[in-house]
Design an enzyme around this catalytic site. Structure first.
Site, mmCIF file in Angstrom:
data_model
loop_
_atom_site.group_PDB
_atom_site.id
_atom_site.type_symbol
_atom_site.label_atom_id
_atom_site.label_comp_id
_atom_site.label_asym_id
_atom_site.label_seq_id
_atom_site.Cartn_x
_atom_site.Cartn_y
_atom_site.Cartn_z
ATOM 1 N N ALA A 1 -23.289 0.198 103.278
ATOM 2 C CA ALA A 1 -23.387 -0.836 102.244
ATOM 3 C C ALA A 1 -24.348 -1.942 102.678
ATOM 4 C CB ALA A 1 -22.008 -1.389 101.903
ATOM 5 N N GLU B 1 -50.749 -3.752 87.005
ATOM 6 C CA GLU B 1 -50.254 -2.372 86.954
ATOM 7 C C GLU B 1 -50.932 -1.404 87.906
ATOM 8 O OE1 GLU B 1 -49.287 -1.472 82.445
ATOM 9 O OE2 GLU B 1 -51.224 -2.456 82.665
ATOM 10 N N LEU C 1 -54.344 -7.402 87.633
ATOM 11 C CA LEU C 1 -53.882 -6.505 88.702
ATOM 12 C C LEU C 1 -52.425 -6.095 88.558
ATOM 13 C CD1 LEU C 1 -55.535 -8.547 91.541
ATOM 14 C CD2 LEU C 1 -56.300 -6.333 90.706
ATOM 15 N N GLY D 1 -50.002 -4.747 79.918
ATOM 16 C CA GLY D 1 -51.329 -4.150 80.062
ATOM 17 C C GLY D 1 -52.232 -4.879 81.045
ATOM 18 N N SER D 2 -51.661 -5.642 81.973
ATOM 19 C CA SER D 2 -52.422 -6.323 83.043
ATOM 20 C C SER D 2 -53.351 -7.421 82.551
ATOM 21 C CB SER D 2 -53.275 -5.322 83.849
ATOM 22 O OG SER D 2 -52.474 -4.314 84.374
ATOM 23 N N LEU E 1 -0.399 -0.136 105.798
ATOM 24 C CA LEU E 1 -1.141 0.154 107.015
ATOM 25 C C LEU E 1 -1.393 -1.180 107.719
ATOM 26 C CD1 LEU E 1 -2.956 1.850 108.892
ATOM 27 C CD2 LEU E 1 -4.767 1.651 107.198
ATOM 28 N N VAL F 1 -2.747 -2.640 97.530
ATOM 29 C CA VAL F 1 -2.932 -3.782 98.434
ATOM 30 C C VAL F 1 -4.438 -4.028 98.499
ATOM 31 C CG1 VAL F 1 -2.630 -4.657 100.767
ATOM 32 C CG2 VAL F 1 -0.865 -3.207 99.736
ATOM 33 N N GLN G 1 -48.670 -9.192 93.278
ATOM 34 C CA GLN G 1 -48.686 -8.161 92.233
ATOM 35 C C GLN G 1 -49.006 -6.791 92.823
ATOM 36 O OE1 GLN G 1 -48.134 -8.454 88.513
ATOM 37 N NE2 GLN G 1 -46.948 -9.855 89.762
#
Length: 1338
Positions: free
Chosen positions: A345, A1270, A1268, A1088-1089, A411, A264, A1203
């Site tokens: 949840a 990374e 900026l 690599g920024s 139920l 159900v 960032q």
């Protein structure tokens, strides 16, 4: 039961009628494929990420009310939508009609980066506003609890939400007893200098007002249908499954009698994931629809009766109401249930899942069942034979046939009794993350003292998460009846419960010792909670709890978040139309929020398109004995299965040094190794066929999973890398003390919201091929596909509009999968799409390299480190990928902010039988930097100094030299450190933390500050070249293309800012379409920024070339428009198109000599974080983080702050909660958001302050800006060291003086087990080797 001829529901106000409905069809693919509403995104398929959130509205003819609720489209069977109205992100507003205030505000508050999660966020907020037009901030953050974002760090999303609150301006935080408005640091800090523009990231007064009267109305036809609904069951039959939807209780019982084995289903949150992830199949499903008796709410004289069909969210509201209106002593069980419902949840699942479904599923980690069981609840059952009641007890929970439902029973409702005077009920849980995470252990406990007197009359204790089902400590409770409520009884209780609730060492889910500890830690918390209430009720009889113990009772949930962002003012001399330095919204922000932004899988279906799915190895190291494709090929719709044999000599490609193989030939080297690819007419058919490919393996030795095993078997990738500076051996002789140590660091999954996606379209002539793919490196895709098809590169074009997050994970593996897809497309002459499911993606693609660092440090008693000898080992996985490059970057950056006069560091990449690890934001530095900081912290402990003192004493001085002999000016590093000290009030708060720790035994706070030096550069000149193409059209509009990929960091927005400044024209005049190898060839990888740096310099070059050409024209007519100038230039035969080029930064590194100039500049920063931990459960709360960054001159502060925040939160996840679990056979367990937890909105520090240093000039970079993307990931370790500080305080108080070994990530398990106490001493321990553990620590 006659078959219902058609399914009828509404989507965005339009009627949808499905005549031949397939009961297996979920709403998400229906919206995306059938209705072409692609705004709703696929993120995980299991309801765990919120990307597919939609609003469902239903009318109740009895109450005459419409209920709007959020839901996960990936779990909703369309058959369950009969008579409902569905609203998707397209239905609430679009750029073509008008945008909705929610869409506008999330975009203008900079709450979108890659934009893939945005439609889900928008729909969660929108649904809340439909129900509560003036929500509180609590309601908003709760509404977003089920939505994940990997880019933003959530702060700007919270900002957008706050604009809808009644008290929009206030942080609503009274934690320090002061409202933020009194402190004048709310929102965005004002600046002293009056004449400059007030730097706000967004202007609230410009927003569209929220007008509830303008929303879509509920379709009147659906109201009429509901009022006059014929009382007959609807039946939808498909090829494999039948869906039965009874509308009366009588018919439901009939159906259950006829099909006793059919489940159900109400919300499909339990059956759905089982079908999807566990391959369970139900030929018949019974789904009751609007049956009144299943939604009863009845206040009887003994308790509350709740219908089994009520959603958990409705139950939550009902209980909240009951608690308000009933005396405290009657509502104990309700309060406990409500506590768990708050974190259970996300809002979407709570609104879909039913109370009855939750109870009947009897999941071992169910949060409600332990409480319902201790509360003596009973279940009201019904069948054709009549009604009966059974107890919700231990027998029912363990599915004993005598105590369970009979096959034809259902139920109907649940009776939850009132509590009595002198009866107490408590709820406990601990999970990897506070919200939207399954419990590791949970518990319900109840005690009844009869008439006071403190003698136990009844005791009931249930645990979840510690066995195959919810477990009752029945015998222990029995033995404790009649005893007084005191410490002695508690001690006995702990021993009894540990004996009764026993957990084997090999128990599924692992964390065995942690679970045993939680069992008794929860018992102790219960003891304290009850003691405190008893004292309040009868002060004369019960002793006061010691002040130090009181804190154990408070939960760590932090609610109201607030933040400040302080960035640079624009130079007053700058022309007003010049956009550089202004916080300009992401170019696609509005499109992200309306669902109009197109990602790879949103591209329309191509004629005769096929779908490809990969078959992967189920063994970690084995020989392939045979592959049988016959069964797979015999299935309808299956076109082909491609194996290594078909590819022949095109089965590999070399990007860096060693060729990477595409499909396995005779051996597999990891679970997830690609073996073959199934091509079929549809995704469903391809997936079914993939399950039927029969592969026979013969396991091979050795099986190497961990770094230790690789070292033991000497299994490494060549070469070893080494860096040496000064004379290490001599320096050790001079040191006062020598320390040796080591630290492990786990890996990290990229968890980009858009999974790997590609569509390959053969053009039909000259063997041309178009490849649409979500990648960071189109040139590589072009090369690998051309090589596989044995074509010149000019026949293969790769197109990327935008990428839904990448973080380094959409390069190497993406290329391999694109090559196989292109091979199949070429072979069949048909378009082929390949979209990985989340679980496949996590299994196949690898992630951040796990690290193991060993160090030996020689230092003086004042904390100065004279000599450092280090070894770095990374777990590279089964193939080379970028592992050596990661090791190199780790070595070059390992010094972080410190000058070590004598240093030796060696690095090796280990070859193991795991999926190949690859680039991930920070690229080796987050691991290497942590090892160095860990060493500094240990040195500080040995010297008896604070780590901050030792950090400062070893920091680079202004002009200095790095270990690879590159010159460095660390002036801004020192300034960041000082500013962060001041901004965070470090000294004051350090004293406050020490005071708190002295007064609280079970809660501890920690404070840590970490500096950052992040070198930016790619190690070679060629890797830094970039090109751009700029066209001016005759109407004066401009088109810009460049080689960078837009993956959320806003590079396209910055490029338009550059063009706008250079051509002195408004941004609205400049357009950017996407990235393609057709317009800009040979572009380097975006990573690599430096994407904005390099491409910006190329765009600038092209614009300057054009302006130079046009100067004579403009000077003749200075008042003219761009249209006039373009026409005049055309008339004079002046070219209106230019290529811009940037050769790259000078960069070199000689590994033989160990010296070079690999980097162009350094990004400096510092972060100070404060946390609070619960020593009994291992939970932690991020109280506050202050970050100061040296960003040069920011081109766009809104994007740059985004960032920094996003990277910080991702780093915080890396160092605290993100944990990958592998079985001893090398199988990845954590394959989705249910098992792998990235930070959610509840993990954001309660206070987050970000500040930029004043602008500093650097002539070589784009307008003196710095990349900026990374650097700030590493600042997440300030949280790691703050937790370590708190754990040290706990250990010190408990007299534990041994070395503190804490590895990353610092999960609740590691925190709890490090806070040793009488409970950790009490638990049984298993001898290593006496059992096979569930998981291996990688």
């Amino acid at each position: 039961m006659d078959s219902a001829p058609e399914l009828l529901f509404y989507v965005n106000g339009r009627k949808v009628i499905e005549k031949n409905v397939d009961p297996e069809m979920m709403l998400l693919p229906y919206l995306r494929k059938k209705l072409r509403l692609t705004g709703t995104k696929y993120g995980c398929g299991g309801g765990g990420c919120g990307a597919c959130t939609v609003m469902i509205s239903r009318y109740n003819p009895i109450t005459k009310k419409i209920r709007h609720h959020p839901a996960n489209a990936c779990l909703i069977p369309i058959c369950s939508l009969y008579g409902s109205a569905v609203t998707t992100v397209e239905g609430i507003g679009s750029t073509k009609t008008r945008i909705h205030p929610v869409q506008e505000r999330i975009a203008k508050c900079h709450g979108t980066q890659c934009g893939f999660c945005t439609p889900g966020m928008v729909m969660s907020i929108y649904t809340l506003l439909r129900n509560h037009p003036e929500p509180t901030l609590d309601q908003l953050t709760d509404a977003l609890g089920g939505n994940l974002c990997r880019c933003t760090g959530y702060r700007p999303i919270i900002d957008a939400c706050r604009t809808f609150c009644k008290t929009s301006g206030c942080c609503q935080s009274k934690e320090n007893g002061i409202c933020c408005l009194d402190e004048e640091i709310n929102g965005l800090q004002e600046f002293e200098d009056e004449n400059k523009i007030n730097p706000k990231l967004f202007l609230e007064e410009d927003f569209l007002p929220l007008d509830p009267t303008q929303e879509l109305i509920f379709p009147p036809e659906l109201m009429r249908m509901a009022e006059k609904q014929p009382q007959t069951t609807r039946v939808f039959g498909g090829d494999r499954m039948t869906w039965i939807s009874p509308v009366t209780l009588k018919e439901l019982l009939e159906a259950k009698f006829k099909y006793p084995k059919a489940p159900v289903v109400m919300g499909n949150t339990s059956v759905g994931p089982e079908v999807k992830f566990k391959g369970v199949f139900h030929p018949i499903i019974i789904s009751p629809d609007r049956i009144e008796e299943l939604s009863v709410v009845n206040h009887g004289h003994n308790g509350l009766t709740l219908g089994a069909g009520l959603s958990l969210d409705q139950v939550k509201d009902i209980l909240a109401d009951v608690i308000q209106n009933f005396p405290y002593e009657k509502t104990q069980t309700y309060r406990a249930l409500l506590k768990h419902l708050a974190t259970l949840a996300g809002s979407q699942i709570r609104n879909m899942a039913s109370l009855g479904g939750h109870i009947m599923s009897r999941h071992l980690d169910s949060d409600l069942n332990p409480l319902l069981a201790v509360g003596n609840c009973t279940l009201n059952l019904l069948s054709k034979e009549g009604e009966r009641q059974i107890a919700l007890n231990e027998q029912f929970l363990s599915k004993c046939p005598d105590a369970d439902l009979k096959p034809h029973e259902i139920l109907v409702s649940v009776n939850i009794p009132y509590s009595r005077k002198w009866e107490f009920v408590s709820a406990f849980r601990q999970a990897q993350r506070q919200q939207n995470a399954l419990a590791i252990v949970n518990s319900g406990m109840r005690v009844f003292f009869g008439e006071g007197g403190g003698i136990i009359r009844e005791l009931s204790i249930f645990y979840g998460g510690v066995g195959p089902t919810t477990i009752c400590a029945k015998n222990s409770c029995q033995k404790l009846i009649g005893r007084p409520w005191n410490e002695k009884t508690l001690d006995t209780a702990c021993r009894l419960v540990l004996e009764e609730v026993s957990l084997p060492g090999s128990a599924p889910g692992g964390k065995v010792e942690f679970k045993r500890t939680l069992i008794i830690s929860f018992l102790f918390k219960f003891y304290l909670e009850v003691s405190q209430i008893l004292r309040r009720m009868d002060p004369s009889h019960y002793p006061q709890l010691t002040d130090k113990y009181e804190s154990a009772l408070e939960d760590l949930y932090s609610r109201h978040r607030w933040s400040t962002a302080k960035y640079q003012n624009v130079d007053p001399k700058q022309p007003p139309q010049d956009p550089i330095g202004h916080p300009i919204m992401h170019l696609s922000g509005i499109k992200h929020a309306t669902g109009e932004a197109i990602y790879c899988d949103d591209l329309p279906v191509v004629d005769r398109e096929l779908f490809l799915t990969f078959v992967t190895s189920s063994r970690a190291h084995a020989k392939i004995v045979s592959i049988d494709l016959s069964e797979a090929l015999s299935l309808p719709g299956v076109v082909d299965v491609v194996t290594a044999e078909h590819l022949g000599d095109a089965n590999s490609f070399c990007l860096l040094t060693i060729p990477e193989q595409f499909l396995a030939t005779d051996k597999v080297f990891c679970v997830g190794h690609l073996v073959c690819a199934v091509i079929a007419d549809s995704e469903v058919q391809a997936k079914r066929a993939a399950m039927r490919v029969k592969i026979v393996y013969k396991d091979l030795e050795p099986l190497i999973l961990t770094i230790e095993e690789a070292i033991q078997h000497n299994s490494f990738f060549e070469p070893e890398r080494k860096l040496e500076y000064g004379n290490v051996d001599e320096a050790f002789k001079m040191a006062d003390q020598i320390l040796e140590g080591e630290i492990h660091m786990g890996g990290q999954e990229h968890f980009y919201m858009e999974t790997q996606s590609m569509l390959v379209v053969p053009k039909g002539e000259d063997q041309e091929m178009d490849v649409y793919v979500s990648t960071q490196f189109p040139k590589y895709i072009q090369d690998i596909v051309a090589s596989t098809l044995k074509l010149p590169a000019n026949k293969v074009m790769c197109h990327v509009r935008r990428v839904g997050g990448a973080f380094g994970g959409k390069v190497i593996k993406t290329g391999i999968m694109a090559a196989v897809t292109a091979f199949a497309a070429n072979k069949h002459g048909r378009a082929i799409r390949c979209i990985l499911e989340r679980g496949e993606d996590m299994l196949i693609t690898g992630g951040r390299h796990p690290y193991f660092g060993k160090y030996r440090a020689g230092f003086m008693n004042d904390g100065r480190i004279l000599a450092l000898d280090m070894e770095h080992y990374s777990n590279g996985g089964a193939s080379l990928d970028e592992s050596i490059f990661v090791i190199e970057m780790g070595l070059l950056k390992m010094d972080n902010a410190y000058k070590f006069p004598n240093l030796r560091c060696r690095g090796r990449a280990c070859r193991t039988n795991l999926p190949s690890n690859t680039a991930l934001r920070g690229f080796g530095f987050p691991q290497a930097g942590l090892i160095t900081e860990h060493c500094i912290t240990e040195v500080a402990a040995k010297c008896g100094l604070s780590p901050e003192k030792v950090r400062q004493i070893n920091m680079y001085n202004e002009i200095d030299q790095t270990p690879y002999k590159q010159e460095i000016n660390a002036e801004n590093l020192i300034q960041c450190w000082r500013e962060c000290m001041a901004m965070s009030s470090y000294s004051l708060r350090k004293a406050a933390v020490e005071k708190f720790n002295a007064e609280n035994y079970w809660k501890k706070k920690g404070l840590a500050m970490v500096p950052l030096k992040y070198p930016v550069g790619l190690g070679s000149l060629a890797a830094g070249q970039a090109a751009a193409l700029v066209h001016i059209y005759l109407d004066g509009s401009v088109l810009v293309t460049h080689g960078g990929i837009e993956m959320g960091q806003g590079v396209h927005t910055k490029m338009i800012q550059v063009a706008s400044r250079e051509l002195r024209m408004p941004m609205s005049n400049v357009h950017l379409r996407g990235t393609s190898t057709e317009t800009v060839p040979n572009a380097n990888v975006s990573g690599g920024s430096v994407v904005a740096d390099l491409n910006g310099l190329a765009v600038k070059d092209a614009c300057q070339t054009l302006l130079k050409r046009l100067e004579p024209i403009i000077s003749k007519n200075p008042q003219g428009t761009w249209k006039d100038w373009a026409q005049a230039a055309f008339d004079e035969s002046i070219g209106l198109s230019a290529i811009g080029y940037f050769r790259g930064y000078e960069s070199d590194m000689n590994w033989e000599k160990g010296e070079g100039h690999p980097f162009e500049y350094f990004v400096y920063g510092a972060a100070c974080s404060e946390v609070e931990i619960d020593c009994l459960t291992g939970d932690h709360k991020n109280i506050r983080t202050d970050i100061v960054m040296d960003v040069g001159c920011s081109i766009n502060p809104a994007l740059d702050i985004g960032q920094i925040e996003g990277a910080f939160i991702q780093g915080m996840g890396l160092y605290t909660i993100e944990e990958l679990n592998y079985s001893p056979q090398g199988i990845l367990y954590s394959r989705g958001p249910n098992q792998y937890k990235i930070p959610a909105i509840c993990d954001v520090p309660t206070e987050l302050h970000i500040s930029f240093l004043p602008p500093s000039k650097n002539s070589n970079t784009l307008y003196s800006s710095k990349g900026l993307g990374e650097s700030a990931v590493f600042l997440g370790c300030s949280v790691f060291f703050a937790i370590r500080d708190a754990v040290s305080a706990a250990r010190q108080e408990r007299g534990l003086c041994g070395p503190l070994k804490l590895h990353s990530p610092l999960t609740p398990e590691k925190i709890r087990m490090a806070c040793e106490d009488k409970f950790t001493k009490m638990i049984p321990r298993d001898e290593p080797g006496s059992y096979i553990p569930w998981n291996v620590c990688i």
